[in-house]
Design a protein around this motif. Structure first.
Motif, mmCIF file in Angstrom:
data_model
loop_
_atom_site.group_PDB
_atom_site.id
_atom_site.type_symbol
_atom_site.label_atom_id
_atom_site.label_comp_id
_atom_site.label_asym_id
_atom_site.label_seq_id
_atom_site.Cartn_x
_atom_site.Cartn_y
_atom_site.Cartn_z
ATOM 1 N N GLU A 1 10.208 -6.917 -7.833
ATOM 2 C CA GLU A 1 8.634 -6.568 -7.675
ATOM 3 C C GLU A 1 8.761 -5.896 -6.104
ATOM 4 N N ALA A 2 9.231 -6.477 -5.062
ATOM 5 C CA ALA A 2 9.378 -6.006 -3.671
ATOM 6 C C ALA A 2 9.814 -4.755 -3.613
ATOM 7 N N LYS A 3 10.884 -4.591 -4.419
ATOM 8 C CA LYS A 3 11.574 -3.102 -4.342
ATOM 9 C C LYS A 3 10.549 -2.101 -4.891
ATOM 10 N N GLU A 4 9.789 -2.438 -6.122
ATOM 11 C CA GLU A 4 9.053 -1.554 -6.806
ATOM 12 C C GLU A 4 7.773 -1.235 -5.887
ATOM 13 N N SER A 5 7.306 -2.369 -5.352
ATOM 14 C CA SER A 5 6.166 -2.176 -4.265
ATOM 15 C C SER A 5 6.420 -1.420 -3.076
ATOM 16 N N VAL A 6 7.523 -1.616 -2.494
ATOM 17 C CA VAL A 6 7.943 -0.536 -1.360
ATOM 18 C C VAL A 6 8.094 0.688 -1.839
ATOM 19 N N ALA A 7 8.434 0.949 -2.757
ATOM 20 C CA ALA A 7 8.652 2.245 -3.274
ATOM 21 C C ALA A 7 7.186 2.834 -3.514
ATOM 22 N N ARG A 8 6.269 2.108 -3.826
ATOM 23 C CA ARG A 8 4.894 2.687 -4.061
ATOM 24 C C ARG A 8 3.972 2.838 -2.770
ATOM 25 N N THR A 9 4.664 2.240 -1.557
ATOM 26 C CA THR A 9 3.591 2.375 -0.547
ATOM 27 C C THR A 9 3.299 3.569 0.046
ATOM 28 N N PRO A 10 4.144 4.724 -0.237
ATOM 29 C CA PRO A 10 3.451 5.939 0.190
ATOM 30 C C PRO A 10 2.303 6.645 -0.734
ATOM 31 N N VAL B 1 8.410 8.865 3.505
ATOM 32 C CA VAL B 1 9.007 7.612 3.633
ATOM 33 C C VAL B 1 8.282 6.497 3.331
ATOM 34 N N VAL B 2 8.950 5.287 2.943
ATOM 35 C CA VAL B 2 8.237 3.846 2.510
ATOM 36 C C VAL B 2 7.873 3.276 3.678
ATOM 37 N N ASP B 3 7.091 2.305 3.720
ATOM 38 C CA ASP B 3 6.688 1.522 4.771
ATOM 39 C C ASP B 3 7.892 0.657 5.296
ATOM 40 N N ALA B 4 7.932 0.889 6.550
ATOM 41 C CA ALA B 4 9.251 0.038 7.177
ATOM 42 C C ALA B 4 9.164 -1.574 7.199
ATOM 43 N N GLY B 5 7.798 -2.033 7.355
ATOM 44 C CA GLY B 5 7.917 -3.370 7.389
ATOM 45 C C GLY B 5 7.898 -3.931 5.854
ATOM 46 N N GLY B 6 7.506 -3.276 5.015
ATOM 47 C CA GLY B 6 7.739 -3.496 3.467
ATOM 48 C C GLY B 6 9.140 -3.618 3.136
ATOM 49 N N GLN B 7 9.926 -2.629 3.723
ATOM 50 C CA GLN B 7 11.338 -2.378 3.521
ATOM 51 C C GLN B 7 12.000 -3.347 3.868
ATOM 52 N N GLY B 8 11.578 -3.845 5.387
ATOM 53 C CA GLY B 8 12.245 -5.193 5.975
ATOM 54 C C GLY B 8 12.287 -6.161 5.120
ATOM 55 N N LEU B 9 11.032 -6.586 4.697
ATOM 56 C CA LEU B 9 10.519 -7.833 3.798
ATOM 57 C C LEU B 9 11.399 -7.753 2.424
ATOM 58 N N TYR B 10 11.676 -6.529 1.726
ATOM 59 C CA TYR B 10 12.375 -6.549 0.772
ATOM 60 C C TYR B 10 13.841 -7.152 0.928
ATOM 61 N N ILE B 11 14.303 -6.374 1.944
ATOM 62 C CA ILE B 11 15.799 -6.823 2.236
ATOM 63 C C ILE B 11 15.960 -8.349 2.827
ATOM 64 N N LEU B 12 15.027 -8.668 3.382
ATOM 65 C CA LEU B 12 14.869 -10.267 3.909
ATOM 66 C C LEU B 12 15.006 -10.989 2.421
ATOM 67 N N LEU B 13 14.081 -10.800 1.536
ATOM 68 C CA LEU B 13 13.780 -11.462 0.338
ATOM 69 C C LEU B 13 15.214 -11.452 -0.630
#
Lengths: 544, 279
Positions: free
Chosen positions: A166-175, A186-198
């Protein structure tokens, strides 16, 4: 791999340690996509530095219960929070520790509960939470995690897997939620970072140690097609927005290519991607109903998102407005020559084409003034024959119009530069009128006819130098020597700044050569060369 | 007595911190992975030297909520009232950090946080006045009003060589309107509503200095004045000399321009800050 439900504080620490190492590999990529809230390219770094402090404190934790460990981590995040993304991340850890309060060990349901607490705490911590950022991603993640935990509360890995997907999907939807991201594609950088962390944490839980060591995280890309070119740029003609429609189609024997053909032409920015069982559809359309109706004949619809893009556009316009100058006065300048026009435009003026050989009519100037969204307009005629024409405008419009009597392009540019964003109309008119006296203009052109002026015999076609569009001071057959002669007579000695605008018939190389000669002759002066592109005039020079 | 807290971008001369009992929160400066606390781990002189020499481009990061929480806890042992005045929330998350720390520490003291929407000397001059009044025993509510009033009348006008640092640092604001121009410009910038905004475009430093002087000259009665610079002492003295005509030289504060803001300006910064009298 461990048995479900036996996870403790040390596991919590280790999964985040793995996640933070995973993020470290992509810090540069995360930094690079950072455009919100300020495009300073340090979101990845700030998140990583914050996480390092989290792990440091975790290493100091006194026992390995989840409760104690999560509190230590939260403390670490708080101390080490760097920048905006770090501050939000620290709120997430604070929420996690609230959710884990009193827990010795944790399972999938506990993790889901902690994530929900994290999403809530992060949102509450901000004075102005913005959707389409890490705030939205953590919320989406916690919602899905809770759903999965209801199915199988014991299974942490299953909950984490659902969360990461879901993190991946959600990040892709940020724009789609944050116009500034859409604009940058681009996607949101903070969201991207959170996805990678998880994602790193999940890989650790699954025991994918080799992958963690030797692979690199995948960056999520924007779910808006190859959409740098999505028509969201704020062009005035733009009005076709409609609804951004986004859903996942599940079925058997789906044919993405066929679906794409079917939907092509029914909207813009169409994306159809997937396989026989899952197809993601994205389209900007006026009629989302018909798209959904068609899709339901093929399978079942999931994650349906329909957003009115006009709303997004309003947000976008607001943002543009905040970024642009608070102009309530606009300067309209008359000018000619491709480069000259660009100079005026780059300084914020609206340009009406015209000049020496083609004076614009009152109607043409009025056509530039009337549509302006402001009530105060300053006109720079930049030619003695246009000053009177421009003055007519005052009678023909309800707007307050003032004319600065600029007789040459250099005078116009100096006046425009003097324009002060914070001053009133009166102050600006006064300062600009005064400024045109501080500049001398020298023009090098060819004589239109043979004549005798100031004791000089001039043949038609000869090169001549004119000061301030009125006084003929030099003539000859060589452009450069006439230029040098005219500059001397124009008072280059007392000027500090000399700008050579070279014309359409002058080579850049020649202009640079002339400038070099001037620099050698007058070492203390600032000599600049700008492409004016003006016809008829080899050079227009401003002496300030 | 109300304890006054500000951040290191306020550019308050060091001796005044002690004299007026102002607490300074350092902002973080990063050169790659090397992290420095402004004015604690690195002096402005060292910073500007490094700015020119370093291959990596410096970035800045807000102070953490944890730092503020610890600070509030420590200060609560000596005072019941803390007034925090910070640089513009539009260019830093430091204000956000302080707000979170306040929620975190609970009712240990009456903590008030003001978003100045300013930075550098415009913030510093305001904070100095507030601290003076605090010392005289003013109540916290009066001080909040005073701080807001002063910040609304404070100005900071700055001149530097290139917009490159501002663009790379992501804080170009409305000055983006100046990008892509064909003429080489030396703009005079300010913070308007907390956002970087161009005031006037000039062609070179001589014109820019003249503009700074005119801004001071045109102001409605100046209550306090600060001049600042970074690695441009000659222009600094030239400006100081010209401004002496409009405000007493002995009352003018002189400071090094904030490294935190300087990281987004580049070297050769010249700045004038003042508080304008009430209309």
């Amino acid at each position: 791999m461990k048995q479900a439900s036996s996870w403790n504080g040390n596991d919590l620490r280790d999964m985040f340690a793995a996640g933070s190492n995973w993020l470290e590999k992509s810090v540069a990529e995360v930094n690079a996509i950072n455009v919100f809230p300020v495009p300073d390219g340090d979101t990845g770094t700030n998140m990583l530095l914050t996480l390092r402090s989290v792990i440091e404190e975790a290493d100091r934790a006194t026992d390995n219960t989840t409760s104690v460990m999560s509190k230590a981590m939260s403390h670490g995040a708080l101390l080490g929070a760097r920048g905006n993304s770090g501050v939000i991340l620290s709120q997430i850890f604070r929420g996690l520790s609230k959710g884990f309060d009193g827990k010795d060990s944790f399972n999938g349901a506990d993790w889901a509960k902690a994530l929900a607490q994290a999403a809530k705490t992060a949102r509450e911590g901000l004075s102005n939470p913005v959707e389409g950022t890490i705030i939205t991603v953590i919320k989406d993640v916690s919602t899905i995690a809770q759903k999965q935990a209801e199915k199988n509360p014991e299974d942490l890995i299953a909950v984490m897997e659902a969360a990461v997907n879901e993190a991946k999907e959600s990040v892709a939807r940020t724009p789609n939620l944050l116009p500034v991201l859409m604009e940058a594609g681009v996607v949101d950088a903070g969201g991207q970072g959170l996805y990678i962390l998880l994602d790193g944490a999940l890989r650790y839980l699954k025991g994918e140690i080799e992958e963690l060591q030797f692979k690199k995280p995948q960056m999520v890309s924007a779910n808006i097609t190859a959409s740098r070119n999505v028509n969201i740029a704020p062009t005035e003609e733009e009005e076709a927005y409609g609804y951004c429609t986004n859903f996942l189609l599940e079925g058997d024997n789906l044919d993405p290519e066929k679906i794409r053909r079917k939907l092509d032409g029914r909207g813009q920015s169409l994306v159809v991607a997937g396989d026989e069982t899952n197809v993601r559809v994205h389209i900007h359309t006026y009629d989302p109903g018909s798209i959904l109706a068609y899709a339901t004949t093929l399978g079942t619809l999931h994650q349906i998102q329909i957003q009115n893009m006009d709303d997004q556009h309003v947000g976008f316009k607001e943002m543009q407005k905040q970024k642009s100058m608070p102009a309530d006065i606009v300067v309209v300048a008359v000018g000619f020559g491709e480069g000259m026009i660009k100079v005026f435009e780059s300084l914020g003026a609206v340009v009406v084409k015209g000049g020496q050989t083609m004076n614009p009519s009152v109607k043409e100037i009025l056509a530039a003034v009337e549509p302006l969204e402001v009530n105060r307009v300053i006109i720079l005629p930049n030619n003695k024959n246009i000053i009177l024409t421009a003055a007519q405008i005052k009678e023909l419009t309800k707007k307050q119009v003032e004319i600065i009597p600029s007789r040459t392009l250099p005078q116009g540019i100096t006046a425009l530069l003097t324009f002060n964003y914070e001053s009133t109309m009166e102050e600006n008119v006064q300062a600009m009128t005064k400024a045109i006296k501080s500049v001398k203009s020298v023009e090098i052109t060819t004589a239109a006819r043979s004549t005798q002026i100031n004791g000089m015999k001039i043949k038609q076609g000869q090169i001549i130098g004119i000061i301030d569009d009125s006084e003929l001071v030099a003539c000859g057959d060589d452009v450069r020597s006439v230029l040098m002669d005219s500059l001397t007579k124009g008072g280059i000695d007392s000027a500090e700044l000399v700008t050579l605008y070279y014309g359409a018939d002058t080579k850049e190389r020649d202009a640079e050569k002339a400038a070099q000669m001037l620099r050698e002759k007058y070492p203390g002066k600032q000599i600049e060369v700008v492409k004016g592109g003006q016809p008829h005039y080899f050079y227009i020079v401003s002496l300030e | 007595m109300v304890k006054v807290v500000c951040d290191s971008t306020a550019d308050i001369p060091e001796e005044l911190y002690e004299k007026l009992g102002i607490e300074m929160v350092p902002i973080n400066i990063l050169f790659g992975s090397e992290s420095y606390r402004d004015r604690i781990d690195i002096t402005p002189e060292q910073f500007y030297k490094k700015l020119v020499e370093s291959k990596v481009f410096p970035t800045t990061a807000a102070q953490s909520p944890g730092y503020f929480a610890e600070l509030f806890t420590r200060l609560s042992k000596e005072t019941d009232e803390i007034l925090v005045i910070l640089f513009s929330s539009k260019i830093s998350a430091t204000y956000e950090s302080a707000i979170q720390a306040k929620a975190l520490v609970g009712n240990i003291a009456n903590i008030e946080i003001v978003d100045s929407l300013q930075t550098c000397g415009a913030l510093g001059l305001s904070v100095i006045r507030v601290a003076e009044e605090a010392k005289k025993g003013a109540k916290i509510n009066e001080l909040i009003e005073l701080a807001k009033d002063l910040c609304s009348r404070a100005h900071s006008y700055v001149v530097f060589d290139t917009l490159e640092y501002l663009l790379k640092g992501g804080r170009i604001g409305r000055a983006q309107a100046l990008l892509g121009g064909l003429l080489k410009l030396t703009p005079v910038l300010t913070l308007r509503d907390g956002i970087v905004t161009p005031v006037q475009r000039t062609r070179n430093r001589t014109q820019a200095i003249e503009t700074l002087v005119n801004l001071v000259k045109g102001a409605n009665k100046i209550e306090a004045l600060m001049i600042e610079h970074a690695s441009t002492p000659d222009d600094f003295e030239l400006l100081a000399g010209k401004l002496a005509e409009y405000y007493p030289k002995e009352k003018t504060l002189r400071s090094f321009y904030s490294p935190v803001i300087g990281a987004h300006c580049g070297p050769h910064v010249l700045c004038v800050d003042f508080i304008e009298g009430k209309q």
